[in-house]
Motif scaffolding. Structure first.
Motif, short mmCIF file in Angstrom:
data_model
loop_
_atom_site.label_atom_id
_atom_site.label_comp_id
_atom_site.label_asym_id
_atom_site.label_seq_id
_atom_site.Cartn_x
_atom_site.Cartn_y
_atom_site.Cartn_z
N VAL A 118 0.86 -1.18 0.00
CA VAL A 118 0.00 0.00 0.00
C VAL A 118 0.89 1.23 0.00
O VAL A 118 1.71 1.42 0.91
N VAL A 119 0.78 2.05 -1.06
CA VAL A 119 1.56 3.28 -1.20
C VAL A 119 0.65 4.36 -1.76
O VAL A 119 -0.41 4.06 -2.32
N PRO A 120 1.03 5.63 -1.63
CA PRO A 120 0.19 6.70 -2.17
C PRO A 120 0.04 6.58 -3.69
O PRO A 120 0.97 6.12 -4.38
N ALA A 121 -1.10 6.98 -4.20
CA ALA A 121 -1.35 6.94 -5.64
C ALA A 121 -0.30 7.78 -6.36
O ALA A 121 -0.04 8.93 -6.00
N GLY A 122 0.32 7.20 -7.37
CA GLY A 122 1.31 7.92 -8.16
C GLY A 122 2.70 7.94 -7.58
O GLY A 122 3.62 8.48 -8.20
N ALA A 123 2.89 7.36 -6.38
CA ALA A 123 4.21 7.37 -5.75
C ALA A 123 5.15 6.42 -6.47
O ALA A 123 4.72 5.41 -7.04
N LYS A 124 6.43 6.73 -6.43
CA LYS A 124 7.39 5.82 -7.04
C LYS A 124 7.45 4.54 -6.22
O LYS A 124 7.20 4.55 -5.01
N PRO A 125 7.77 3.41 -6.85
CA PRO A 125 7.79 2.14 -6.13
C PRO A 125 8.83 2.16 -5.01
O PRO A 125 9.91 2.74 -5.17
N PRO A 126 8.53 1.53 -3.88
CA PRO A 126 9.52 1.43 -2.81
C PRO A 126 10.60 0.42 -3.19
O PRO A 126 10.42 -0.37 -4.13
N PRO A 127 11.71 0.41 -2.49
CA PRO A 127 12.78 -0.54 -2.81
C PRO A 127 12.36 -1.98 -2.51
O PRO A 127 11.51 -2.22 -1.65
N ALA A 128 12.97 -2.90 -3.23
CA ALA A 128 12.72 -4.32 -2.99
C ALA A 128 13.52 -4.76 -1.76
O ALA A 128 14.75 -4.58 -1.71
N VAL A 129 12.83 -5.30 -0.77
CA VAL A 129 13.48 -5.76 0.45
C VAL A 129 12.98 -7.16 0.78
O VAL A 129 11.90 -7.58 0.33
N THR A 130 13.75 -7.88 1.58
CA THR A 130 13.37 -9.25 1.93
C THR A 130 12.40 -9.29 3.10
O THR A 130 11.86 -10.36 3.41
N ALA A 131 12.17 -8.18 3.78
CA ALA A 131 11.27 -8.16 4.93
C ALA A 131 9.89 -8.68 4.54
O ALA A 131 9.35 -8.32 3.49
N THR A 132 9.32 -9.52 5.39
CA THR A 132 7.98 -10.04 5.16
C THR A 132 6.94 -8.94 5.25
O THR A 132 5.97 -8.91 4.50
N THR A 133 7.13 -8.03 6.19
CA THR A 133 6.20 -6.93 6.41
C THR A 133 6.98 -5.71 6.86
O THR A 133 7.98 -5.84 7.57
N TRP A 134 6.55 -4.51 6.42
CA TRP A 134 7.25 -3.29 6.80
C TRP A 134 6.31 -2.10 6.71
O TRP A 134 5.24 -2.16 6.11
N MET A 135 6.74 -0.97 7.31
CA MET A 135 5.96 0.25 7.23
C MET A 135 6.86 1.46 7.46
O MET A 135 7.85 1.37 8.20
N VAL A 136 6.54 2.57 6.82
CA VAL A 136 7.23 3.85 7.03
C VAL A 136 6.18 4.87 7.45
O VAL A 136 5.11 4.98 6.83
N ALA A 137 6.47 5.62 8.52
CA ALA A 137 5.52 6.61 9.03
C ALA A 137 6.25 7.84 9.53
O ALA A 137 7.46 7.81 9.78
N ASP A 138 5.51 8.93 9.68
CA ASP A 138 6.05 10.18 10.21
C ASP A 138 5.93 10.16 11.73
O ASP A 138 4.82 10.00 12.27
N LEU A 139 7.06 10.29 12.43
CA LEU A 139 7.04 10.24 13.89
C LEU A 139 6.23 11.37 14.50
O LEU A 139 5.65 11.21 15.58
N ASP A 140 6.19 12.50 13.84
CA ASP A 140 5.55 13.68 14.44
C ASP A 140 4.08 13.79 14.07
O ASP A 140 3.23 13.98 14.94
N THR A 141 3.75 13.66 12.80
CA THR A 141 2.35 13.81 12.38
C THR A 141 1.56 12.52 12.50
O THR A 141 0.33 12.54 12.54
N GLY A 142 2.27 11.39 12.52
CA GLY A 142 1.59 10.11 12.57
C GLY A 142 1.12 9.60 11.22
O GLY A 142 0.52 8.52 11.14
N GLU A 143 1.38 10.34 10.13
CA GLU A 143 0.94 9.90 8.81
C GLU A 143 1.72 8.65 8.38
O GLU A 143 2.94 8.58 8.53
N VAL A 144 1.01 7.65 7.87
CA VAL A 144 1.64 6.45 7.34
C VAL A 144 1.92 6.68 5.87
O VAL A 144 1.01 6.95 5.08
N LEU A 145 3.19 6.57 5.47
CA LEU A 145 3.58 6.86 4.09
C LEU A 145 3.43 5.65 3.19
O LEU A 145 3.26 5.80 1.98
N GLY A 146 3.51 4.47 3.74
CA GLY A 146 3.36 3.27 2.94
C GLY A 146 3.78 2.06 3.73
O GLY A 146 4.34 2.17 4.83
#
Length: 417
Positions: A79-107
């Motif tokens: 799950v990534v924002p519409a139109g966002a560039k693809p995230p890097p390929a990683v071996t992790a089964t599950t992952w997430m990136v978020a903003d520590l301050d605003t709490g927004e989940v980036l993908g």
């Protein structure tokens, strides 16, 4: 009605925790994602390591819990924002990136998928008890503190050794000391033989209080235990609490520390170094925590700041090749920082959100009212509770208003699944 709801929640608390055994890591797709095609997460083309043990069977997906933070997060895929560039390929089964301050989940990739945590669970220990223990106070190590799995990570505490509590935190966060985890948990739980169990119960209460309903701790260190699990989303909630503490931020950014000598035991001191290589190699690194067990594989929590923006990355079930856990975290952080500030696919709920949504008073765990560094006998530890069962029942019974509160706190821009 409120009394009836409380009674049902109390009944749910007595249910056994979901059992974990050998089997596949993936379960049925979340109900919220039923009927929608999932986008596979980018993976590098590498052969799996030989003799990798079968991962534990996770609890079944909870359709309510899987949508906490936004219904777009209820997926086992990307799950990534519409139109966002693809995230890097990683071996992790599950992952997430978020903003520590605003709490927004980036993908993310399966942000709410259950997985075993390994030593990143030490961030939950810190988030729970770091404010209870005086850093300058000295403690004495007892034999039970060294009761850890043979061959697992230890910072080298000695029975009878006397150490400042700040040294225990450094040993925990830099060297992933499971001996330090036991000592800190015992002390925070009152100092007695049941102190570890009491602190683990408090860790689970903390997870529920902040909305980390997919997290269930069995050990304070993250050493594998039956029924122990977390998710990438939950780890981000926990990291947000931990990084709000100044002592935690200082510990995880410490490059090296000194274990004090113990003259009365005729043992000298020694230096140990931070195992999180992000702080040595990534500009703006704020620190984090590495983790590994043979069963959980590699896990990682890391944070960094760039141009006034602080992001956190969490990942579980990774392999060390072609990139180590912290390197996968760094690549995902780079991807997150490359996105515009207004991009979002969901939201990290806050403890205030959870307090507003709580349908009935949350039972308080039976913990010592004040932390001690003695071995005074404590009351019997509380019976193990299934916090996931209680959370699921409470969430479902709370109805539509609660669901709206937990799942709709995100930006309007839709995410790509």
């Amino acid at each position: 009605m409120r009394h009836a709801l409380a009674a049902v929640c109390a009944a749910a608390l007595t249910l056994p925790a979901p059992a974990l055994g050998a089997g596949p890591v993936s379960g049925a797709a979340p109900a919220a994602a039923a009927g929608r095609a999932e986008v596979p997460c980018p993976k590098p083309k590498v052969a799996p390591p030989p003799n990798r043990p079968a991962p534990p069977v996770p609890p079944p997906d909870d359709p309510v819990g899987s949508a906490i933070g936004g219904d777009a997060l209820a997926t086992h895929g990307l799950v990534v924002p519409a139109g966002a560039k693809p995230p890097p390929a990683v071996t992790a089964t599950t992952w997430m990136v978020a903003d520590l301050d605003t709490g927004e989940v980036l993908g993310g990739c399966g942000p709410h998928v259950f997985h075993t945590p390994a030593s990143v669970q030490k961030t939950l220990l810190a988030a729970t008890v770091i404010g209870k223990l005086e850093p300058k106070q000295r403690m004495t190590v007892v034999p039970g503190d060294l009761d850890i799995e043979p061959g697992s990570s230890a910072v080298g505490l000695l029975v009878g050794g006397k150490y400042p509590i700040s040294t225990l935190w450094l040993g925990l966060m830099l060297n992933s000391g499971n001996d330090a985890a036991n000592a800190l948990a015992r002390l925070a739980g009152g100092g007695g033989p049941d102190g570890v169990a009491r602190t683990v119960a408090e860790m689970n209460a903390t997870a529920r209080r902040i909305g980390a309903y997919q997290t269930h701790a069995v050990t304070p260190s993250g050493l594998d235990g039956k029924g122990q699990f977390t998710s990438a989303y939950d780890l981000a909630l926990i990291a947000r609490v931990a990084f709000a503490n100044a002592d935690f931020r200082r510990y995880v950014l410490t490059e090296r520390a000194q274990m004090p000598a113990q003259p009365h035991l005729k043992k000298g001191g020694f230096q140990f170094q931070n195992e999180n290589k992000l702080i040595f190699n990534y500009p703006g690194a704020l620190g984090g925590k590495t983790g590994f067990t043979t069963l959980a594989r590699h896990s990682y929590v890391g944070a960094a700041q760039r141009n006034g923006r602080r992001l956190v990355v969490t990942l579980l079930g990774a392999e060390a090749r072609p990139l180590r856990g912290w390197q996968q975290g760094a690549a995902l952080l780079d991807w997150g920082f490359s996105l515009p500030r207004d991009e979002s696919v969901g939201k990290l709920v806050s403890p205030e959100d959870m307090a507003t949504a709580e349908p009935s008073p949350t039972p308080k765990p039976a913990v010592a009212p004040k932390a001690a560094v003695t071995d005074a006998k404590q009351d019997d530890p509380p019976r193990a509770l299934s916090f996931l069962a209680a959370a699921s029942v409470a969430l479902v019974l709370a109805g539509a208003p609660l669901l709206l509160l937990l799942t709709q706190r995100r930006r309007r821009r839709p995410g790509r699944r």
